[in-house]
Design an enzyme around this catalytic site. Structure first.
Site, PDB file in Angstrom:
ATOM      1  N   THR A  93       6.414 -22.192  -1.958  1.00 62.54           N
ATOM      2  CA  THR A  93       5.802 -22.428  -0.648  1.00 62.54           C
ATOM      3  C   THR A  93       6.818 -22.434   0.478  1.00 62.54           C
ATOM      4  O   THR A  93       6.539 -21.977   1.583  1.00 62.54           O
ATOM      5  CB  THR A  93       5.045 -23.778  -0.673  1.00 62.54           C
ATOM      6  OG1 THR A  93       4.067 -23.730  -1.711  1.00 62.54           O
ATOM      7  CG2 THR A  93       4.347 -24.054   0.648  1.00 62.54           C
ATOM      8  N   ASP A 150       6.149 -17.043  -8.008  1.00 63.39           N
ATOM      9  CA  ASP A 150       5.298 -18.217  -7.913  1.00 63.39           C
ATOM     10  C   ASP A 150       5.575 -19.130  -9.114  1.00 63.39           C
ATOM     11  O   ASP A 150       5.996 -18.659 -10.181  1.00 63.39           O
ATOM     12  CB  ASP A 150       3.825 -17.773  -7.915  1.00 63.39           C
ATOM     13  CG  ASP A 150       2.895 -18.955  -7.721  1.00 63.39           C
ATOM     14  OD1 ASP A 150       2.802 -19.430  -6.573  1.00 63.39           O
ATOM     15  OD2 ASP A 150       2.269 -19.398  -8.705  1.00 63.39           O
ATOM     16  N   SER A 151       5.321 -20.435  -8.926  1.00 59.57           N
ATOM     17  CA  SER A 151       5.536 -21.377 -10.041  1.00 59.57           C
ATOM     18  C   SER A 151       4.823 -20.933 -11.313  1.00 59.57           C
ATOM     19  O   SER A 151       5.342 -21.104 -12.422  1.00 59.57           O
ATOM     20  CB  SER A 151       5.040 -22.778  -9.656  1.00 59.57           C
ATOM     21  OG  SER A 151       5.984 -23.429  -8.840  1.00 59.57           O
ATOM     22  N   SER A 152       3.634 -20.367 -11.150  1.00 63.80           N
ATOM     23  CA  SER A 152       2.846 -19.988 -12.326  1.00 63.80           C
ATOM     24  C   SER A 152       3.488 -18.857 -13.118  1.00 63.80           C
ATOM     25  O   SER A 152       3.156 -18.637 -14.282  1.00 63.80           O
ATOM     26  CB  SER A 152       1.424 -19.590 -11.913  1.00 63.80           C
ATOM     27  OG  SER A 152       1.467 -18.502 -11.001  1.00 63.80           O
ATOM     28  N   ASP A 189       5.989 -26.809  -8.332  1.00 64.15           N
ATOM     29  CA  ASP A 189       5.272 -27.142  -9.568  1.00 64.15           C
ATOM     30  C   ASP A 189       6.145 -27.022 -10.810  1.00 64.15           C
ATOM     31  O   ASP A 189       5.940 -27.737 -11.792  1.00 64.15           O
ATOM     32  CB  ASP A 189       4.030 -26.260  -9.740  1.00 64.15           C
ATOM     33  CG  ASP A 189       2.901 -26.664  -8.801  1.00 64.15           C
ATOM     34  OD1 ASP A 189       2.967 -27.791  -8.254  1.00 64.15           O
ATOM     35  OD2 ASP A 189       1.966 -25.874  -8.599  1.00 64.15           O
ATOM     36  N   THR A 223      10.498 -35.711 -12.507  1.00 57.42           N
ATOM     37  CA  THR A 223       9.170 -35.224 -12.877  1.00 57.42           C
ATOM     38  C   THR A 223       8.340 -35.112 -11.603  1.00 57.42           C
ATOM     39  O   THR A 223       8.507 -35.913 -10.676  1.00 57.42           O
ATOM     40  CB  THR A 223       8.488 -36.159 -13.895  1.00 57.42           C
ATOM     41  OG1 THR A 223       7.260 -35.589 -14.307  1.00 57.42           O
ATOM     42  CG2 THR A 223       8.201 -37.538 -13.303  1.00 57.42           C
TER      43      THR A 223
END
Length: 202
Positions: free
Chosen positions: A15, A59-61, A92, A167
């Site tokens: 982001t 992207d994190s994904s 993330d 975390t």
């Protein structure tokens, strides 16, 4: 450490590297070579800033072990030329990515600070500027010509944590990360407060 610290920003995605097209409302990747014009406050920092961006923002994904290796390789290839590194990734997977990097380097004697943001860099209420500016400031802080931070850290919302102790706890709040079993390395208030007893020492 040189008189004017040299800091390398490595943008992988996330982001923090997005800006909103106000006509369409769509997000698009930010050109980090233009970072000084987008964030003029950086010019007040006493350091030289260079940037390297992934060809395609991750992207994190989509973050995976291959990208960990890419990040580590960029740092290794530029280790001698720079005094510190700020790595921008999606929040993330930032705990995972920064933890992995921390275990990939032996005898690290320079700061590698991971950061990102919950809101895009151009948003009115963005957390991106503070996270980025303070990460650079921490990465460029030295004592006796040596970096104060000599490990991999994760900076978010006024605190620098040891990366492999973090975390992600919240996707909605700016205070997105916690370190349950290790105190913050740095707390950013009016001044940067370094918690010297808990910093990694070689």
């Amino acid at each position: 450490m040189s008189n004017t610290p040299k800091i390398l920003i490595v943008y992988t995605g996330g982001t923090i590297g997005m800006v909103k097209d106000y006509k369409t409302g769509a997000l698009k990747a930010f050109d980090f070579s233009q970072i000084s014009s987008k964030i003029p406050e950086l010019q007040q920092l006493n350091c030289e800033i260079s940037t390297i961006s992934f060809d395609e923002a991750i992207d994190s994904s989509n973050m995976n072990v291959n990208y960990y290796i890419d990040i580590a390789q960029i740092i290794a290839d530029n280790y001698e030329q720079f005094d510190g590194f700020v790595v921008l990734t999606g929040s993330d997977t930032m705990s995972y990515t920064s933890s992995a990097i921390s275990f990939m380097f032996e005898n690290l004697q320079k700061p590698v600070i991971f950061t990102g943001s919950q809101l895009p860099i151009g948003d009115l209420r963005t957390d991106a500027k503070e996270n980025l500016i303070t990460s650079i400031q921490i990465a460029s802080t030295s004592e006796n010509r040596k970096p104060v931070i000599q490990e991999v850290g994760l900076y978010f919302e006024y605190k620098l944590y040891r990366a492999n102790r973090t975390t992600k706890i919240n996707a909605e709040q700016f205070e997105a990360f916690a370190s349950m079993n290790y105190p913050p390395l740095v707390v950013s208030g009016v001044h940067l407060n370094f918690n010297h007893p808990v910093l990694f020492k070689h």
